[in-house]
Design an enzyme around this catalytic site. Sequence first.
Site, mmCIF file in Angstrom:
data_model
loop_
_atom_site.group_PDB
_atom_site.id
_atom_site.type_symbol
_atom_site.label_atom_id
_atom_site.label_comp_id
_atom_site.label_asym_id
_atom_site.label_seq_id
_atom_site.Cartn_x
_atom_site.Cartn_y
_atom_site.Cartn_z
ATOM 1 N N GLY A 157 0.835 -1.213 0.000
ATOM 2 C CA GLY A 157 0.000 0.000 0.000
ATOM 3 C C GLY A 157 0.857 1.246 0.000
ATOM 4 O O GLY A 157 0.454 2.296 0.500
ATOM 5 N N ILE A 162 -1.647 6.067 4.228
ATOM 6 C CA ILE A 162 -0.774 5.728 5.367
ATOM 7 C C ILE A 162 0.535 5.114 4.870
ATOM 8 O O ILE A 162 1.621 5.429 5.354
ATOM 9 C CB ILE A 162 -1.498 4.753 6.321
ATOM 10 C CG1 ILE A 162 -2.792 5.379 6.864
ATOM 11 C CG2 ILE A 162 -0.587 4.358 7.483
ATOM 12 C CD1 ILE A 162 -3.703 4.399 7.595
ATOM 13 N N ASP A 172 2.620 -2.060 -4.408
ATOM 14 C CA ASP A 172 1.257 -1.561 -4.626
ATOM 15 C C ASP A 172 0.795 -2.019 -5.998
ATOM 16 O O ASP A 172 1.546 -2.648 -6.743
ATOM 17 C CB ASP A 172 1.208 -0.020 -4.506
ATOM 18 C CG ASP A 172 -0.154 0.484 -3.999
ATOM 19 O OD1 ASP A 172 -1.182 0.167 -4.632
ATOM 20 O OD2 ASP A 172 -0.172 1.179 -2.965
ATOM 21 N N LEU A 182 -2.484 -7.562 -5.159
ATOM 22 C CA LEU A 182 -2.522 -8.448 -3.990
ATOM 23 C C LEU A 182 -3.877 -9.118 -3.794
ATOM 24 O O LEU A 182 -4.033 -9.915 -2.863
ATOM 25 C CB LEU A 182 -2.127 -7.663 -2.728
ATOM 26 C CG LEU A 182 -0.711 -7.087 -2.748
ATOM 27 C CD1 LEU A 182 -0.464 -6.235 -1.504
ATOM 28 C CD2 LEU A 182 0.337 -8.190 -2.843
ATOM 29 N N GLY A 219 -5.040 -1.908 1.545
ATOM 30 C CA GLY A 219 -6.381 -2.273 1.959
ATOM 31 C C GLY A 219 -7.425 -1.594 1.098
ATOM 32 O O GLY A 219 -7.150 -0.605 0.413
ATOM 33 N N SER A 238 -8.034 -1.989 11.907
ATOM 34 C CA SER A 238 -8.961 -0.843 11.968
ATOM 35 C C SER A 238 -9.785 -0.932 13.246
ATOM 36 O O SER A 238 -10.080 -2.032 13.739
ATOM 37 C CB SER A 238 -9.922 -0.855 10.780
ATOM 38 O OG SER A 238 -10.928 0.136 10.940
ATOM 39 N N TYR A 270 -15.728 -5.374 5.420
ATOM 40 C CA TYR A 270 -14.612 -4.554 5.908
ATOM 41 C C TYR A 270 -14.315 -4.839 7.382
ATOM 42 O O TYR A 270 -13.182 -5.178 7.749
ATOM 43 C CB TYR A 270 -14.908 -3.064 5.711
ATOM 44 C CG TYR A 270 -13.727 -2.191 6.068
ATOM 45 C CD1 TYR A 270 -12.619 -2.137 5.236
ATOM 46 C CD2 TYR A 270 -13.691 -1.467 7.250
ATOM 47 C CE1 TYR A 270 -11.506 -1.371 5.560
ATOM 48 C CE2 TYR A 270 -12.590 -0.693 7.590
ATOM 49 C CZ TYR A 270 -11.506 -0.647 6.740
ATOM 50 O OH TYR A 270 -10.397 0.103 7.075
ATOM 51 N N LYS A 329 -11.052 -6.903 9.063
ATOM 52 C CA LYS A 329 -10.132 -6.262 10.008
ATOM 53 C C LYS A 329 -10.101 -6.992 11.357
ATOM 54 O O LYS A 329 -9.051 -7.072 11.998
ATOM 55 C CB LYS A 329 -10.512 -4.791 10.188
ATOM 56 C CG LYS A 329 -10.296 -3.954 8.928
ATOM 57 C CD LYS A 329 -8.832 -3.975 8.480
ATOM 58 C CE LYS A 329 -8.550 -3.032 7.333
ATOM 59 N NZ LYS A 329 -7.127 -3.031 6.931
HETATM 60 P P1 NAD Z 1 -5.420 4.420 0.584
HETATM 61 O O1 NAD Z 1 -6.514 4.073 -0.357
HETATM 62 O O2 NAD Z 1 -4.850 5.777 0.563
HETATM 63 O O3 NAD Z 1 -4.206 3.377 0.426
HETATM 64 C C1 NAD Z 1 -4.432 2.016 0.268
HETATM 65 C C2 NAD Z 1 -3.420 1.468 -0.713
HETATM 66 O O4 NAD Z 1 -3.669 0.051 -0.859
HETATM 67 C C3 NAD Z 1 -3.537 2.106 -2.110
HETATM 68 O O5 NAD Z 1 -2.275 2.597 -2.546
HETATM 69 C C4 NAD Z 1 -4.027 0.967 -2.962
HETATM 70 O O6 NAD Z 1 -3.574 1.011 -4.318
HETATM 71 C C5 NAD Z 1 -3.479 -0.257 -2.214
HETATM 72 N N1 NAD Z 1 -4.202 -1.449 -2.651
HETATM 73 C C6 NAD Z 1 -5.544 -1.639 -2.650
HETATM 74 N N2 NAD Z 1 -5.841 -2.792 -3.267
HETATM 75 C C7 NAD Z 1 -4.665 -3.344 -3.654
HETATM 76 C C8 NAD Z 1 -4.331 -4.519 -4.371
HETATM 77 N N3 NAD Z 1 -5.259 -5.350 -4.860
HETATM 78 N N4 NAD Z 1 -3.026 -4.788 -4.593
HETATM 79 C C9 NAD Z 1 -2.064 -3.926 -4.152
HETATM 80 N N5 NAD Z 1 -2.323 -2.793 -3.489
HETATM 81 C C10 NAD Z 1 -3.615 -2.502 -3.244
HETATM 82 O O7 NAD Z 1 -5.990 4.071 2.018
HETATM 83 P P2 NAD Z 1 -5.399 4.221 3.504
HETATM 84 O O8 NAD Z 1 -6.447 4.887 4.288
HETATM 85 O O9 NAD Z 1 -4.013 4.738 3.531
HETATM 86 O O10 NAD Z 1 -5.432 2.685 3.937
HETATM 87 C C11 NAD Z 1 -4.303 1.992 4.440
HETATM 88 C C12 NAD Z 1 -4.793 0.958 5.440
HETATM 89 O O11 NAD Z 1 -5.359 1.625 6.559
HETATM 90 C C13 NAD Z 1 -5.877 0.038 4.895
HETATM 91 O O12 NAD Z 1 -5.617 -1.280 5.297
HETATM 92 C C14 NAD Z 1 -7.139 0.570 5.557
HETATM 93 O O13 NAD Z 1 -8.132 -0.424 5.704
HETATM 94 C C15 NAD Z 1 -6.585 1.024 6.886
HETATM 95 N N6 NAD Z 1 -7.442 1.984 7.584
HETATM 96 C C16 NAD Z 1 -7.712 3.205 7.046
HETATM 97 C C17 NAD Z 1 -8.540 4.082 7.737
HETATM 98 C C18 NAD Z 1 -8.883 5.443 7.194
HETATM 99 O O14 NAD Z 1 -9.722 6.133 7.800
HETATM 100 N N7 NAD Z 1 -8.255 5.889 6.110
HETATM 101 C C19 NAD Z 1 -9.096 3.704 8.970
HETATM 102 C C20 NAD Z 1 -8.802 2.452 9.493
HETATM 103 C C21 NAD Z 1 -7.964 1.598 8.787
#
Ligand code: NAD
Length: 254
Positions: free
Chosen positions: A8, A13, A32, A42, A71, A114, A152, A156
Amino acid sequence: MPITAVTGSASGIGAALCAQLREAGHSVIGIDRANADINADLSTDEGRQQAISQVRDRCGDRLDHLVLCAGLGVTAPNTGLILAVNYFAVKALLDGLAPALSKGTEPSAVVVGSVAAVQPGVDQHPIIQTLLKGDEGEALAAIADQDPSLAYAGSKLAVSLLVRSKVHEWAKLGVRLNVVAPGVVETPLYKASTEDARYGEATRNFVAPLGRGSQPAELANVIRFLLSSQASFMHGTVVFADGGMDAMIRPNRF
Ligand code: NAD
């Protein structure tokens, strides 16, 4: 210089973490779907195996740190993809990279979970046991007609329980393994949820006691701490970095 693999890495993040790690002198291997050192999907077994073998090649089979951040949220194209990326990819990369981590220096790994994992009732839903059983085809069939928010939250919770189930195995390997559970983080994933017709209003109204969402760098700080030797006795734990959301949802449990 520690070698750290991050999934990711292209957004949110993961991108903030990669920037901090590079600044701190780590050699970072970003993974990614696109715009990464290793471009791999993935959600598929083929993409996961490709990511694992390329990481092993790039680190000479000695990996110091692994962060599984990739994610999908509730706006993903379908519920199966949410389980595939948030649960089965994490399971595959933990298993596939454990041998390389066991040869690293003060090795440790972090999975991004999460606060959604503590959503009331999710722990009683049969999808959790189906996920933990590990048959991807069965789990994807079971979630096909279900609500994305269940997929979701279930993914998690299951990934957090998966980490906790590995404490003995990974301790024997000499690798620490922990979960960071964010609340709201201002990223494209969160923004998409706030704009969604089904979940937008509830997402916007779900505000942490601290009264704001977090920035990706605030989560990256916590992940870097867990990876570091400063967290040398932390293993199998779920660290909430959520502005108080977990305490708000279940004040009498932890
Ligand atoms: P984001 O969408 O900015 O980043 C997620 C990254 O995962 C992206 O770069 C995307 O391309 C990559 N990804 C998704 N599917 C993929 C695949 N099939 N193969 C390879 N890469 C893949 O989101 P984020 O908020 O930075 O999320 C990062 C993590 O944090 C996730 O696991 C998310 O569930 C978790 N999270 C986020 C939040 C929030 O509020 N943003 C809250 C709780 C947990």
